[in-house]
Enzyme design. Structure first.
Site, mmCIF file in Angstrom:
data_model
loop_
_atom_site.group_PDB
_atom_site.id
_atom_site.type_symbol
_atom_site.label_atom_id
_atom_site.label_comp_id
_atom_site.label_asym_id
_atom_site.label_seq_id
_atom_site.Cartn_x
_atom_site.Cartn_y
_atom_site.Cartn_z
ATOM 1 N N LEU A 220 42.355 33.052 18.356
ATOM 2 C CA LEU A 220 43.634 33.414 17.750
ATOM 3 C C LEU A 220 43.528 33.236 16.240
ATOM 4 O O LEU A 220 43.398 32.111 15.758
ATOM 5 C CB LEU A 220 44.746 32.512 18.317
ATOM 6 C CG LEU A 220 46.153 32.635 17.719
ATOM 7 C CD1 LEU A 220 46.727 34.032 17.931
ATOM 8 C CD2 LEU A 220 47.070 31.579 18.337
ATOM 9 N N HIS A 221 43.573 34.346 15.496
ATOM 10 C CA HIS A 221 43.468 34.206 14.043
ATOM 11 C C HIS A 221 44.118 35.316 13.245
ATOM 12 O O HIS A 221 44.303 35.189 12.035
ATOM 13 C CB HIS A 221 41.994 34.124 13.623
ATOM 14 C CG HIS A 221 41.310 35.457 13.598
ATOM 15 N ND1 HIS A 221 40.801 36.051 14.725
ATOM 16 C CD2 HIS A 221 41.081 36.324 12.581
ATOM 17 C CE1 HIS A 221 40.268 37.209 14.407
ATOM 18 N NE2 HIS A 221 40.425 37.411 13.122
ATOM 19 N N ARG A 222 44.511 36.436 13.870
ATOM 20 C CA ARG A 222 45.023 37.575 13.116
ATOM 21 C C ARG A 222 46.308 37.216 12.380
ATOM 22 O O ARG A 222 47.210 36.609 12.941
ATOM 23 C CB ARG A 222 45.308 38.744 14.065
ATOM 24 C CG ARG A 222 44.076 39.467 14.541
ATOM 25 C CD ARG A 222 43.639 40.522 13.551
ATOM 26 N NE ARG A 222 42.408 41.153 14.015
ATOM 27 C CZ ARG A 222 41.794 42.134 13.367
ATOM 28 N NH1 ARG A 222 42.286 42.587 12.242
ATOM 29 N NH2 ARG A 222 40.685 42.646 13.826
ATOM 30 N N ARG A 256 42.948 28.390 9.507
ATOM 31 C CA ARG A 256 44.230 28.952 9.073
ATOM 32 C C ARG A 256 45.231 28.962 10.210
ATOM 33 O O ARG A 256 46.429 28.742 10.014
ATOM 34 C CB ARG A 256 44.015 30.380 8.526
ATOM 35 C CG ARG A 256 45.262 30.979 7.904
ATOM 36 C CD ARG A 256 44.915 32.257 7.138
ATOM 37 N NE ARG A 256 44.239 33.222 7.976
ATOM 38 C CZ ARG A 256 44.878 34.027 8.821
ATOM 39 N NH1 ARG A 256 46.173 33.961 8.957
ATOM 40 N NH2 ARG A 256 44.198 34.898 9.539
#
Length: 375
Positions: A220-222, A256
Site C-alpha cells: 500500500l503506497h499510492r 510514507r
C-alpha cells in the site's frame, strides 16, 4: 561507442535497470553511465537493490528526495541537465513513470539528446495520478518508445504516435526478465511470524482451507490512497478484517504510508514489516496465497508467480491482466476488497499467452539501441 545515460531513482527502476544493464555489459559497442537521483533514499528501498541485483554503483548520485512534486522534479531537472552537459551522452534512457523519469527525459529533450523510454504507452486514464502525467509527458518527448504490452502499443497508436517521427516497439516487460532471472535467489524476510507458515500439511491455510502458504501479501503506497483519508480508512479496515477472518496478512510498509496511517490515527492489525529487498519480495510473492496491492509493478509480479491479484485502485495500466481474469480492480471499498479476497485466495493463474514477452525484453531493448548506433 555509444554512451547511454541511464536515469533511475525509485525501487521499480532499480529492478528494471538491472536486467538491461546486464544486457548492456554483455554487449560490445555500448557504454552505460548510471545516474541515481536519490528519489528513494531509505536503505531498504534503494541501497539494498544495488547490493542484491548486482547493478554497478551509480556513477552519479544526486541525493534528491522529499518536498513537493514540483520542487523535487525541478531540482532533478536542473542537476540532470548539468550531468548531460558534462557527460555528453548519445542517448538518455529512462524507466517507468516517476519524477525521476520525467526530469531525465525533459532535461535531455531540452538539450536535444535523444530519449528512450522503457515501459512506454502505459495509461491508467486517471489524470489525478502524478504517475499518469509523468508517463504521458515522457512519451511525448521520447523518440524511442519501448512498450511492454500490446495494450501499451495500442494506446500510443490511439494518441497519434504513428504520425510522429518516433519509433514505437513492443519488446515485452523487463520486470518479467528480472523475476525469472532472480527467482532462484529468493529468500524469506527475517522476522516473519510463525503464523504465516501455519498450514494443514497440504499447503492450505487453516483459517479457510484456501490454497497458498497460509498468508496474503499486501502492499500500500499510492498517493491516491494514502493521501485520501476516506480511501485509506477503507483499505485499512479491509486489511484488518481479512487478517482476522480469512488469512494472515503480511504488509511491508512504505515509510510514507506509515506516516499517513499515523497521521489519521488508524490502527493496522496485519503483520507489518519494514520494506523488503527484491529477493525477499520474490519469496513473499512465490509463497503467498494472494496479493492485495495498489502497486503497478506488484500486479505483474503476482502474475509472474501464478498468483491472483486484487488491486485496490479504480484503474490499472495492466488491463490485460483484468481481461485475463488474473487481476480484479476493487477501489478502496472495504466490502469489495474483503469479498474479492475471499474469492481469489489460493487461485492459480497460468500465463498461456506470454503476455509480457517471455523474459527477453532486455535483449530486445539493447539490440535495438545497438542497431541504432550502427545506423
Amino acid at each position: 561507442m555509444q554512451r547511454i545515460l541511464t536515469i533511475i531513482g525509485a525501487r521499480p527502476q532499480f529492478i528494471k535497470a538491472s536486467v538491461v544493464s546486464r544486457a548492456i555489459q554483455a554487449t560490445e559497442g555500448i557504454e552505460e553511465i548510471l545516474l541515481h537521483t536519490g528519489q528513494h533514499f531509505d536503505a531498504n528501498m534503494s541501497e539494498v537493490f544495488f547490493d542484491q541485483l548486482g547493478i554497478p554503483r551509480p556513477d552519479v548520485q544526486l541525493d534528491i528526495h522529499g518536498g513537493s512534486h514540483g520542487a523535487m522534479t525541478g531540482r532533478m531537472l536542473s542537476e540532470i541537465e548539468q550531468i548531460i552537459l558534462r557527460e555528453k551522452p548519445d542517448r538518455v534512457m529512462v524507466y517507468g513513470d516517476t519524477n525521476s523519469t520525467l526530469a531525465g527525459a525533459l532535461a535531455a529533450a531540452k538539450l536535444h539528446v535523444r530519449v528512450a523510454h522503457v515501459e512506454a504507452g502505459l495509461r491508467s486514464f486517471n489524470m489525478a495520478m502524478p504517475e499518469e502525467l509523468n508517463r504521458i509527458l515522457t512519451d511525448q518527448i521520447s523518440d524511442l518508445l519501448f512498450c511492454p504490452t500490446d495494450t501499451a502499443l495500442r494506446n500510443l497508436e490511439a494518441e497519434g504516435f504513428d504520425n510522429k517521427p518516433v519509433q514505437v516497439l513492443q519488446v515485452g516487460d523487463v520486470m518479467q526478465d528480472a523475476a525469472l532471472f532472480f527467482a532462484r535467489h529468493a529468500v524469506a524476510p527475517e522476522g516473519l511470524p510463525a503464523e504465516i507458515f501455519a498450514t494443514d500439511g497440504h499447503g492450505q491455510s487453516r483459517k479457510n482451507g484456501a490454497g497458498g502458504a497460509g498468508f496474503i501479501l499486501a502492499t500500500l503506497h499510492r498517493a491516491e490512497n494514502t493521501d485520501d483519508p476516506l480511501r485509506l480508512a477503507g483499505i485499512v479496515e479491509a486489511l484488518n478484517q481479512i487478517h482476522r477472518e480469512i488469512a494472515p496478512v503480511i504488509l511491508p510498509l512504505h515509510p510514507r504510508t506509515r506516516a499517513a496511517i499515523d497521521r489519521e490515527g488508524l490502527t493496522l492489525e496485519p503483520h507489518v514489516i519494514d520494506p523488503v529487498g527484491y529477493f525477499e519480495m520474490l519469496w513473499l510473492l512465490d509463497h503467498c496465497g494472494l496479493v492485495l496491492t495498489d502497486s503497478g509493478g506488484v500486479q505483474k509480479e503476482a502474475f509472474f508467480f501464478g498468483k491472483a491479484c486484487v488491486t485496490m485502485r479504480d484503474q490499472t495500466e495492466w488491463v490485460e491482466l483484468v481481461e485475463a481474469g488474473a487481476n480484479e480492480l476493487v477501489g478502496a471499498d472495504a466490502e469489495r476488497i474483503l469479498s474479492a479476497g475471499r474469492r481469489h485466495l489460493g487461485r492459480t493463474i497460468e500465463d498461456r499467452h506470454e503476455l509480457y514477452g517471455g523474459g527477453k525484453a532486455a535483449e530486445r531493448i539493447v539490440g535495438k539501441i545497438l542497431e541504432e548506433g550502427r545506423a
